[in-house]
Design an enzyme around this catalytic site. Structure first.
Site, short mmCIF file in Angstrom:
data_model
loop_
_atom_site.label_atom_id
_atom_site.label_comp_id
_atom_site.label_asym_id
_atom_site.label_seq_id
_atom_site.Cartn_x
_atom_site.Cartn_y
_atom_site.Cartn_z
N GLY B 55 33.91 109.86 67.28
CA GLY B 55 33.54 111.26 67.18
C GLY B 55 32.04 111.47 67.34
O GLY B 55 31.25 110.55 67.10
N SER B 56 31.66 112.67 67.72
CA SER B 56 30.24 113.02 67.80
C SER B 56 29.74 113.40 66.41
O SER B 56 30.52 113.53 65.47
CB SER B 56 30.04 114.17 68.78
OG SER B 56 30.40 113.77 70.07
N GLY B 57 28.42 113.58 66.31
CA GLY B 57 27.84 113.92 65.02
C GLY B 57 27.21 112.73 64.31
O GLY B 57 26.63 112.89 63.24
N HIS B 58 27.37 111.55 64.92
CA HIS B 58 26.82 110.32 64.33
C HIS B 58 25.61 109.81 65.12
O HIS B 58 25.23 108.66 64.98
CB HIS B 58 27.88 109.23 64.31
CG HIS B 58 29.09 109.55 63.51
ND1 HIS B 58 29.02 109.77 62.15
CD2 HIS B 58 30.40 109.67 63.84
CE1 HIS B 58 30.25 110.01 61.69
NE2 HIS B 58 31.09 109.98 62.70
N ASP B 111 41.19 107.13 66.16
CA ASP B 111 40.69 106.12 67.09
C ASP B 111 41.75 105.04 67.32
O ASP B 111 41.96 104.59 68.45
CB ASP B 111 39.39 105.51 66.57
CG ASP B 111 38.27 106.55 66.49
OD1 ASP B 111 38.12 107.33 67.45
OD2 ASP B 111 37.57 106.59 65.47
N HIS B 220 31.86 110.45 56.77
CA HIS B 220 32.30 111.82 57.01
C HIS B 220 32.45 112.55 55.68
O HIS B 220 33.05 113.61 55.60
CB HIS B 220 33.65 111.87 57.71
CG HIS B 220 33.71 111.01 58.93
ND1 HIS B 220 34.18 109.73 58.90
CD2 HIS B 220 33.35 111.26 60.20
CE1 HIS B 220 34.10 109.22 60.12
NE2 HIS B 220 33.60 110.12 60.92
#
Lengths: 211, 336
Positions: B55-58, B111, B220
């Protein structure tokens, strides 16, 4: 032989359209639910996924319903990652596996989705997932095949499953990592499954295909 | 919410677009899929390809580790959400140079499903795929259920080792084996001081009360093991190290690689404050830090807190960690 409700290709198309619209309306609500127990993207995933599935269904070259449902599932998988991408793609494939070339029995549609999703995600009722709605819905649809208003029984069973997720501790999916933080909360995947079944009920009510 | 945004729904596309412009010397976009980022050496004949995704945001994870002697192709997901199976498949296709592809990723439900589907589709096309699933986050499950643990910042060290091994011309089986050994030798723990907000949601996706902190938190916001009064930095460092040492067989004389990453909102100087204590405490146990990385390596939007990762080195892991590598998120120069 049963005289249960039977949906032709155009009814399935209306179902997908209505589900996409209802999920669009529920986008923020689902994401807010998911924000409490997951990563907050469930509304977007489901709304985008059903829009994509709808386009995949429409763009399918074949007139054959199973082919169109498979195309819808592939489109869903291309559009959506997360967990729901593979799960609903498998749901569409499950439904395709139970469809006839020109239509599908209501109970087969619901149980096809339910079995496809369960086969991919390996969740069972009680795990605080969408299966808490799909499984009882499939069961009710099969049991209610020839009654007057099978969708009401499906929605009753699905709604009871939905409500039950409040008292569950998630054991599957990302929410499982939250342990007791999920207590007292509706599972977002169960909520979106209920939205989809409600859309299906709307289409069934409008068309009364048992003529 | 005070954030730099246009339409929140466009944030991932805009992130990727800016990233590609900023790092065009190292990376490019896949022609086949706008959610797949490639290194310039991606798909080199005769070499095993290394793929990841998440996921993005990391950021800089995951895209930032695309580069030379590191990851060849990265599948990009929505914020905190697995990439599609299709994106993983196209990353695998792009990374394949005929010797197969190692997909090295973190243990999350989405994932796992999407990689599995992509690997099966790739196999149908004749591409050999092996996977390693990172599970370095100590507090996410007990020792006896290590297979259930999440992957966090330890993934970076797994990619470093796997990428170096592939660059040396190792077989697919050997790349898998060494990447697995890398993650098996690695433990991580996170602490959270303030939550993060997904822009489209507009409010924090969990709560940490003022004056409190959460030990063992996931990146998260998955709950940790303890909510405690906010401790001084040295005590935070000690708690984190204790958790890792209790789970990891480290003895006097061992050498380690340490990665200390901020979660997005923690000032970098505070990471150095933590790191000073971590290394000094390792020294008192006669555990030597061979290499360290301190900075924002694996973030969680604007979460406040940090992740401590410790990898126990053996001669092979040490050599692979030390091999030169260049990517937007991590550059390693050979030690002289």
């Amino acid at each position: 032989m049963t005289t249960g409700i039977y949906l032709d290709k155009s009814a399935i198309r209306r179902f997908l359209l209505r589900a996409a619209q209802s999920l669009e309306e529920a986008r923020s609500e689902l994401s807010a639910l998911d924000g409490e127990v997951g990563d907050g993207d469930h509304g977007a995933s489901m709304a985008d996924g059903f829009h994509a599935a709808m386009r995949g269904f429409d763009l399918c070259d074949s007139e054959n319903l199973p082919d169109c449902l498979r195309a819808a599932g592939r489109a869903f998988l291309q559009a959506v990652g997360a967990t729901v991408g593979p799960l609903y793609a498998s749901g569409f494939l499950g439904a395709a596996g139970r469809a006839d070339p020109d239509g599908i029995a209501l109970a087969s549609l619901i149980s096809g989705f339910s079995e496809g999703i369960a086969g991919r995600g390996k969740a069972a009722p009680g795990d605080c997932t969408m299966m808490d709605v799909w499984e009882p819905a499939a069961h009710a649809a099969a049991a209610a095949g020839v009654t007057d208003n099978p969708m009401q029984e499906v929605l009753d069973a699905a709604g009871a499953g939905l409500e039950a997720t409040r008292s569950m501790v998630a054991s599957r999916g990302r929410a499982a990592r939250l342990g007791s933080r999920t207590l007292g909360r509706i599972d977002p995947g169960a909520q979106s499954a209920f939205v989809i079944l409600t859309s299906l009920a709307g289409v069934v009510r409008e068309t009364d295909p048992r003529e | 919410m005070q954030r730099l945004l246009n339409d929140p729904d466009d944030i991932v596309d805009e992130t990727v677009a800016g990233f590609l412009r900023a790092h065009r010397d190292l990376v490019r976009l896949s022609d086949a899929n706008p959610r797949v980022v490639l290194s310039h050496g991606c798909g080199e004949k005769g070499r095993v390809g290394v793929v990841t995704g998440g996921g993005s945001g990391h950021e800089p994870a995951f895209i930032g580790y695309t580069g030379r002697n590191l990851v060849d192709a990265v599948a990009v997901g929505e914020l905190f959400s697995s990439p599609t199976a299709k994106a993983f498949l196209e990353a695998i296709r792009a990374a394949d140079g005929g010797e197969g592809v190692a997909v090295l990723y973190g243990n999350y439900a989405g994932d796992n499903m999407n990689v599995k589907m992509a690997a099966r589709m790739a196999a149908k096309e004749g591409i050999r795929v092996l996977t390693v699933v990172a599970n370095d986050d100590v507090c996410s499950a007990p020792q006896a259920e290590r297979g259930l643990r999440r992957g966090v910042a330890g993934e970076i060290l797994m990619w470093k080792v796997g990428g170096a091994c592939a660059a040396r011309g190792a077989s697919l089986e050997d790349v898998q084996k060494v990447a697995q050994a890398a993650i098996d030798a690695t433990r991580s723990v996170g602490v959270g001081l303030a939550p993060c907000t997904l822009p489209a949601n507009g409010k924090p996706n969990f709560e940490i009360a003022p004056g409190k902190m959460e030990i063992g938190i996931g990146h998260h916001g998955e709950p940790g093991t303890d909510v405690v009064e906010l401790l001084p930095a040295n005590e935070v460092a000690d708690r984190m190290l204790e958790i890792i040492l209790a789970d990891h067989q480290l003895e006097a004389g061992d050498e380690v690689c340490v990665l200390l990453s901020g979660l997005g909102a923690t000032p970098v100087n505070e990471l150095y404050v933590l790191y000073d204590r971590v290394e000094s405490q390792l020294e008192t146990r006669e555990i030597r830090v061979h290499r360290s990385f301190v900075g924002n390596y694996f973030t969680s939007l604007e979460m406040m807190g940090a992740t401590l990762t410790v990898m126990k080195l053996d001669p092979q892991l040490k050599e692979l960690i030390d091999m030169e590598a260049e990517s937007p998120g991590l550059t390693v120069r050979a030690k002289s």
